[in-house]
Design an enzyme around this catalytic site. Structure first.
Site, PDB file in Angstrom:
ATOM      1  N   ARG A 209       0.850  -1.197   0.000  1.00  0.00           N
ATOM      2  CA  ARG A 209       0.000   0.000   0.000  1.00  0.00           C
ATOM      3  C   ARG A 209       0.884   1.245   0.000  1.00  0.00           C
ATOM      4  NH1 ARG A 209      -1.567   1.758   4.678  1.00  0.00           N
ATOM      5  NH2 ARG A 209      -2.257  -0.247   5.451  1.00  0.00           N
TER       6      ARG A 209
ATOM      7  N   TYR B 243     -15.907  16.784 -15.615  1.00  0.00           N
ATOM      8  CA  TYR B 243     -16.342  15.385 -15.703  1.00  0.00           C
ATOM      9  C   TYR B 243     -17.488  15.136 -14.728  1.00  0.00           C
ATOM     10  CZ  TYR B 243     -15.963  10.282 -15.376  1.00  0.00           C
ATOM     11  OH  TYR B 243     -16.230   8.940 -15.369  1.00  0.00           O
TER      12      TYR B 243
ATOM     13  N   ASP C 290      -7.308  18.819 -14.647  1.00  0.00           N
ATOM     14  CA  ASP C 290      -7.566  17.445 -15.072  1.00  0.00           C
ATOM     15  C   ASP C 290      -7.175  17.371 -16.549  1.00  0.00           C
ATOM     16  OD1 ASP C 290      -8.636  15.086 -16.070  1.00  0.00           O
ATOM     17  OD2 ASP C 290     -10.403  15.153 -14.784  1.00  0.00           O
TER      18      ASP C 290
ATOM     19  N   LYS D  88      -8.012   6.335 -19.593  1.00  0.00           N
ATOM     20  CA  LYS D  88      -8.366   6.848 -20.898  1.00  0.00           C
ATOM     21  C   LYS D  88      -7.160   6.768 -21.853  1.00  0.00           C
ATOM     22  CE  LYS D  88     -12.160   7.544 -18.641  1.00  0.00           C
ATOM     23  NZ  LYS D  88     -12.477   8.812 -18.002  1.00  0.00           N
TER      24      LYS D  88
HETATM   25  C1  LIG Z   1     -12.879   9.209 -16.724  1.00  0.00           C
HETATM   26  C2  LIG Z   1     -12.522  10.533 -16.222  1.00  0.00           C
HETATM   27  C3  LIG Z   1     -12.321  10.745 -14.841  1.00  0.00           C
HETATM   28  C4  LIG Z   1     -12.508   9.639 -13.823  1.00  0.00           C
HETATM   29  O1  LIG Z   1     -11.581   8.608 -13.986  1.00  0.00           O
HETATM   30  P1  LIG Z   1     -11.857   7.062 -13.624  1.00  0.00           P
HETATM   31  O2  LIG Z   1     -10.587   6.400 -13.999  1.00  0.00           O
HETATM   32  O3  LIG Z   1     -13.047   6.617 -14.420  1.00  0.00           O
HETATM   33  O4  LIG Z   1     -12.134   7.009 -12.152  1.00  0.00           O
HETATM   34  C5  LIG Z   1     -11.948  12.011 -14.432  1.00  0.00           C
HETATM   35  N1  LIG Z   1     -11.805  13.030 -15.316  1.00  0.00           N
HETATM   36  C6  LIG Z   1     -12.009  12.866 -16.634  1.00  0.00           C
HETATM   37  C7  LIG Z   1     -11.827  14.027 -17.554  1.00  0.00           C
HETATM   38  C8  LIG Z   1     -12.373  11.620 -17.129  1.00  0.00           C
HETATM   39  O5  LIG Z   1     -12.599  11.472 -18.445  1.00  0.00           O
END
Ligand SMILES: *Cc1c(COP(=O)(O)O)cnc(C)c1O
Length: 382
Positions: A48, A100, A174, A199
């Site tokens: 962890r 998001y 982000d 992604k």
């Molecule tokens: C998918 C996404 C998230 C969240 O990520 P997860 O891996 O699904 O928890 C946050 N910000 C953006 C822009 C995203 O496309």
């Protein structure tokens, strides 16, 4: 080490393993580590707290964002959660009004219960950001390009505004849609960069992950404490998969972008389409800013149908190569209706998305096949 992006993606944090010479970073599938004597170990005690496969990933992602400080999490949302825990009850967060959906849900439904205050503005409008900042604003959270409208925010402009505040709030970007290959927010003044590595970074729709990269060691250390204390860490297999995806990020992003540009061009001229949104398309309201801040326009395209929501639903169900599904950033093309899928949690809020908007994650199939698929799906609305 040479510091070109493509080279760092393949080598940063990924020296051959010392005992065997393994060229690929091993999957250290272990929870604990032997100690030579009490408290004497080789840098790892418990997985962890730290795991060598995770260290390789964290080192590489930090290098790609131009920093030394990366922390990997079990998901993008776990990364968002860790950043918000830096704040205290009573603190105010100014966020983009098309963040998001899951980020909005976490802010609105969870962190608001712990005394954090949130307000939402269009961060592509610097005046709205300026007037949205209060005495207790400790953090500004934004996405650029935003999701699903693909608005572009002037990162350097925002960083300058925040620096002028009496007590400058953290600027958190982000960067999931752009990836560090297209845009490096820390260089433009951000304090932290967050990714859903699920992604484009992972790139193959086979793993869930997140990361926070910090500009300053002090923030990194606090987040590292939180990472270990709360424990939302990715397993070594997941770290390996993200590392493997990362090696081809640059070539993938170039192809995502060239395919997406061709599709935006096609949709922009199509009689059934009211409006297309793609940051590097000359019709985009922030085209010049996008070009000054990003290497290319990325792989996401949004558009609205002249005939509204029912036409949009029909098109999303008619495509064959574009799979009707949530998520984005994989090698395969996806299509979705944000208002009732990814952004359903914003329904009834000021962040609500118009029902006729279609979002495409343009994949790496041959562009002619993708264009033909869309042409067939749009046929009925000519
Ligand atoms: C998918 C996404 C998230 C969240 O990520 P997860 O891996 O699904 O928890 C946050 N910000 C953006 C822009 C995203 O496309």
């Amino acid at each position: 080490m040479p510091d070109h992006f493509e080279t760092l993606a393949i080598h940063a944090g990924q020296d051959p393993e010392k005992t065997t010479g393994a060229v690929m970073t091993p999957i250290y599938q272990t929870s604990t580590y032997a100690q030579a004597s009490v408290g004497q170990h080789l840098g790892y005690e418990y997985s962890r707290t730290g795991n060598p496969t995770r260290t390789a990933l964290e080192t590489c992602l930090a290098a790609l964002e131009g920093s030394n400080f990366g922390l990997a999490f079990a998901s993008g949302m776990a990364a968002v959660d860790a950043v918000l825990r830096l704040l205290e009850p009573g603190d105010h967060v100014l966020a983009g009004n098309d963040v998001y959906g899951g980020t909005f849900r976490l802010f609105d439904k969870e962190f608001s219960r712990y005394g954090l205050r949130f307000s939402y503005v269009d961060t592509s409008d610097l005046d709205q950001v300026k007037s949205g900042i209060k005495n207790n604003t400790r953090l500004v959270w934004l996405e650029t390009p935003s999701n699903p409208l693909l608005n572009i925010t002037d990162l350097k402009g925002i960083a300058d505004i925040l620096r002028a505040a009496d007590r400058p709030p953290y600027l958190v970007v982000d960067n999931t849609f752009a990836t560090p290959y297209l845009q490096q927010p820390i260089e433009l003044g951000a304090d932290m960069v967050v990714h859903s590595t699920t992604k484009y970074i992972g790139g193959h729709s086979d793993v869930i992950g997140g990361v926070v990269i910090s500009a300053a060691e002090e923030i990194h250390n606090r987040l590292g404490f939180l990472q270990n204390a709360a424990g939302a860490v990715p397993g070594p297999m997941d770290c390996f998969l993200v590392l493997r995806g990362l090696k081809t990020l640059a070539v993938r992003m170039d192809r995502h972008a060239s395919n997406a540009y061709s599709i935006a061009d096609f949709l922009g001229d199509h009689p059934a389409v009211l409006e297309v949104r793609y940051p590097f398309h000359p019709s985009h309201p922030h085209f010049e800013l996008a070009k000054s801040q990003m290497k290319n326009g990325g792989g996401m395209v949004s558009f609205t149908m002249k005939d509204g929501a029912s036409a949009a639903h029909h098109v999303a169900e008619m495509t064959r190569l574009f799979t009707l599904a949530e998520s984005l950033g994989g090698v395969e093309s996806l299509i979705e209706i944000p208002a009732v899928m990814t952004h359903l949690s914003t329904a009834g809020s000021p962040l609500e998305i118009e029902p006729g908007l279609i979002r495409l994650s343009v994949g790496l199939e041959h562009v002619d096949d993708l264009l033909e698929d869309l042409e067939n799906a749009l046929e009925a609305y000519k």
